[in-house]
Design a protein around this motif. Sequence first.
Motif, short mmCIF file in Angstrom:
data_model
loop_
_atom_site.label_atom_id
_atom_site.label_comp_id
_atom_site.label_asym_id
_atom_site.label_seq_id
_atom_site.Cartn_x
_atom_site.Cartn_y
_atom_site.Cartn_z
N ILE A 6 0.84 -1.21 0.00
CA ILE A 6 0.00 0.00 0.00
C ILE A 6 0.87 1.25 0.00
O ILE A 6 0.64 2.19 -0.77
CB ILE A 6 -0.96 -0.03 1.22
N TRP A 7 1.91 1.27 0.85
CA TRP A 7 2.78 2.45 0.90
C TRP A 7 3.56 2.60 -0.42
O TRP A 7 3.82 3.72 -0.87
CB TRP A 7 3.75 2.37 2.08
N THR A 8 3.90 1.51 -1.05
CA THR A 8 4.58 1.57 -2.35
C THR A 8 3.65 2.17 -3.39
O THR A 8 4.05 3.03 -4.19
CB THR A 8 5.04 0.17 -2.79
N LEU A 9 2.38 1.75 -3.41
CA LEU A 9 1.41 2.31 -4.35
C LEU A 9 1.16 3.80 -4.08
O LEU A 9 1.06 4.61 -5.01
CB LEU A 9 0.10 1.54 -4.29
N ILE A 10 1.08 4.17 -2.80
CA ILE A 10 0.90 5.59 -2.45
C ILE A 10 2.10 6.40 -2.93
O ILE A 10 1.96 7.48 -3.50
CB ILE A 10 0.67 5.75 -0.94
N GLY A 11 3.30 5.91 -2.72
CA GLY A 11 4.52 6.61 -3.15
C GLY A 11 4.59 6.71 -4.66
O GLY A 11 4.95 7.77 -5.20
N ALA A 12 4.26 5.62 -5.36
CA ALA A 12 4.31 5.66 -6.83
C ALA A 12 3.27 6.62 -7.37
O ALA A 12 3.54 7.40 -8.31
CB ALA A 12 4.09 4.26 -7.39
N PHE A 13 2.06 6.60 -6.81
CA PHE A 13 1.01 7.52 -7.26
C PHE A 13 1.40 8.96 -6.98
O PHE A 13 1.20 9.84 -7.82
CB PHE A 13 -0.31 7.17 -6.57
N SER A 14 1.98 9.22 -5.82
CA SER A 14 2.42 10.58 -5.48
C SER A 14 3.51 11.06 -6.43
O SER A 14 3.49 12.20 -6.90
CB SER A 14 2.94 10.64 -4.05
N ALA A 15 4.46 10.19 -6.72
CA ALA A 15 5.53 10.55 -7.65
C ALA A 15 4.96 10.84 -9.03
O ALA A 15 5.38 11.79 -9.71
CB ALA A 15 6.57 9.44 -7.72
N LEU A 16 4.00 10.03 -9.48
CA LEU A 16 3.37 10.24 -10.77
C LEU A 16 2.62 11.58 -10.81
O LEU A 16 2.72 12.33 -11.78
CB LEU A 16 2.40 9.09 -11.09
N MET A 17 1.90 11.90 -9.76
CA MET A 17 1.14 13.15 -9.71
C MET A 17 2.07 14.36 -9.68
O MET A 17 1.84 15.35 -10.38
CB MET A 17 0.21 13.16 -8.49
N PHE A 18 3.14 14.30 -8.88
CA PHE A 18 4.09 15.42 -8.83
C PHE A 18 4.82 15.60 -10.16
O PHE A 18 5.03 16.73 -10.60
CB PHE A 18 5.09 15.24 -7.69
N SER A 19 5.18 14.50 -10.80
CA SER A 19 5.86 14.63 -12.10
C SER A 19 4.92 15.19 -13.16
O SER A 19 5.31 16.00 -14.00
CB SER A 19 6.45 13.29 -12.54
N THR A 20 3.66 14.78 -13.14
CA THR A 20 2.67 15.32 -14.07
C THR A 20 2.47 16.81 -13.83
O THR A 20 2.43 17.60 -14.78
CB THR A 20 1.33 14.58 -13.92
N LEU A 21 2.36 17.20 -12.58
CA LEU A 21 2.21 18.61 -12.24
C LEU A 21 3.42 19.42 -12.70
O LEU A 21 3.27 20.52 -13.24
CB LEU A 21 2.02 18.76 -10.73
N THR A 22 4.60 18.88 -12.55
CA THR A 22 5.81 19.56 -12.98
C THR A 22 5.85 19.74 -14.49
O THR A 22 6.15 20.82 -15.00
CB THR A 22 7.06 18.78 -12.51
N VAL A 23 5.52 18.70 -15.22
CA VAL A 23 5.54 18.78 -16.69
C VAL A 23 4.50 19.77 -17.19
O VAL A 23 4.79 20.61 -18.05
CB VAL A 23 5.31 17.37 -17.31
N VAL A 24 3.29 19.71 -16.64
CA VAL A 24 2.23 20.61 -17.09
C VAL A 24 2.58 22.06 -16.77
O VAL A 24 2.41 22.94 -17.61
CB VAL A 24 0.88 20.20 -16.45
N SER A 25 3.08 22.34 -15.58
CA SER A 25 3.42 23.71 -15.23
C SER A 25 4.59 24.23 -16.06
O SER A 25 4.60 25.39 -16.47
CB SER A 25 3.72 23.83 -13.74
N THR A 26 5.56 23.37 -16.35
CA THR A 26 6.69 23.78 -17.19
C THR A 26 6.23 24.12 -18.60
O THR A 26 6.63 25.14 -19.17
CB THR A 26 7.75 22.67 -17.23
N LEU A 27 5.37 23.28 -19.17
CA LEU A 27 4.86 23.55 -20.50
C LEU A 27 3.99 24.81 -20.53
O LEU A 27 4.05 25.60 -21.48
CB LEU A 27 4.06 22.35 -21.02
N PHE A 28 3.20 25.01 -19.49
CA PHE A 28 2.37 26.21 -19.41
C PHE A 28 3.23 27.47 -19.36
O PHE A 28 2.94 28.45 -20.06
CB PHE A 28 1.46 26.13 -18.18
N ILE A 29 4.26 27.45 -18.56
CA ILE A 29 5.16 28.61 -18.47
C ILE A 29 5.84 28.87 -19.81
O ILE A 29 5.98 30.01 -20.24
CB ILE A 29 6.19 28.41 -17.34
#
Length: 81
Positions: A6-29
């Motif tokens: 469960i903690w591995t899935l939470i960590g993987a999901f969190s990493a995926l969400m943060f990386s998506t947020l980073t890519v989207v914000s970088t492209l928007f800028i």
Amino acid sequence: MNDAQIWTLIGAFSALMFSTLTVVSTLFIHVVRSEIGGLRNEMNARFDAVDARFDAVNTRIDGVDGDVQAIVKRTFGLDRE
């Protein structure tokens, strides 16, 4: 599922969400900076065109000023400078 999975899935999901947020914000800028740069170039071109028009008007006014001085000299017989 146990706690480690469960903690591995939470960590993987969190990493995926943060990386998506980073890519989207970088492209928007990047897009916003490109649009602002294009707008800046367009405005500079328009201001250059306005400056050219003012230069043309100033040239015409200088020509009219010389004509008026010639008329005054001829009409009144004055040597004005």
